[in-house]
Design a protein around this motif. Structure first.
Motif, mmCIF file in Angstrom:
data_model
loop_
_atom_site.group_PDB
_atom_site.id
_atom_site.type_symbol
_atom_site.label_atom_id
_atom_site.label_comp_id
_atom_site.label_asym_id
_atom_site.label_seq_id
_atom_site.Cartn_x
_atom_site.Cartn_y
_atom_site.Cartn_z
ATOM 1 N N ALA A 172 0.919 -1.364 -0.035
ATOM 2 C CA ALA A 172 0.095 0.060 0.025
ATOM 3 C C ALA A 172 0.822 1.349 -0.179
ATOM 4 N N ASP A 209 -2.426 -4.045 5.054
ATOM 5 C CA ASP A 209 -2.222 -3.653 3.650
ATOM 6 C C ASP A 209 -1.329 -4.625 3.151
ATOM 7 N N LYS A 230 -2.926 -5.621 -0.685
ATOM 8 C CA LYS A 230 -2.040 -5.643 -1.936
ATOM 9 C C LYS A 230 -1.453 -6.785 -2.519
#
Length: 234
Positions: free
Chosen positions: A2, A81, A85
């Motif tokens: 991220a 995150d 991702k």
């Protein structure tokens, strides 16, 4: 990664390398990773845990100047995150549950041992390990059973509601009954780990019947290829 959390080269010094090598030697035999793979996963952990991207300045910001390895911790937000991702997870609730299962001591951070042990199951676990892992994620009150209320809560968050529905929960309740019937092998109206294991062994596609909590094979391969392509500790 991220925008708020990036991994950049952060080479350990000689003392830190020795510490990481020793830790890898003590961990790898109880995982699905080789010693070298474990070392590189520890390096990845170290970079993930010690680097943040300042949203305003867009520059790396160290959590701590300390060289103490205990200061290297991954928090819930940073871990989410990574799940989003690198592994395409989008359900906030289930990502929090994944974090909780990784975080064995419930201190709201992942230490190095929790990271390696969790990633071993998450990325390379066998069916039995993944069965226990997914069951723990879905067992919201940790009582060893999946009950209607738990199934409803999880499935309600995953369903897309139509604005014309008079009772948006009706579809969820119907899905709960279908799911319970599929997973409840002994018919006692609750799903034990044995029920869940029996079902998954017969129909492996039902492993994530209540939502994604594992990466697919391609996502796991891409992540590990990236990790293992980095320079090692030796």
């Amino acid at each position: 990664m991220a925008d708020e959390a990036i991994s950049i080269p952060n080479r350990p010094n000689a003392v830190e390398r020795k510490t990481l090598i020793k830790l890898a030697n003590s961990l790898y035999k109880s995982t699905h990773f080789t010693r070298e793979e474990t070392e590189k996963l520890l390096l990845t952990y170290r970079n993930l845990a010690t680097v943040r991207l300042d949203k305003q300045k867009k520059t790396p910001n160290r959590l701590s100047g300390s060289k103490d390895e205990s200061s290297y911790l991954i928090d819930r937000s940073h871990f989410r995150d990574l799940l989003h991702k690198s592994f395409g997870m989008t359900d906030d609730f289930l990502m929090d549950r994944v974090f909780k299962v990784f975080d064995e001591d419930s201190d709201s951070h992942l230490d190095q041992k929790e990271w390696i042990k969790g990633m071993s199951v998450f990325l390379r676990g066998n069916l039995e390990e993944k069965t226990k892992y997914c069951f723990r994620i879905y067992d919201l009150n940790d009582d060893g059973y999946l009950l209607r209320d738990e199934l409803f809560y999880i499935l309600k968050n995953s369903m897309i509601k139509q604005p014309t529905e008079e009772d948006p929960d009706e579809g969820t309740r119907d899905l709960v009954e279908i799911t319970l019937k599929k997973l409840d092998a002994d018919g006692d109206l609750r799903v034990s780990l044995d029920d869940y294991r029996t079902t998954v062994q017969k129909v492996p596609l039902l492993l994530e019947a209540l939502g994604q909590c594992l990466p697919d094979k391609k996502q796991a391969t891409v992540f590990l290829d990236d990790v293992f392509s980095q320079e090692g500790l030796r």
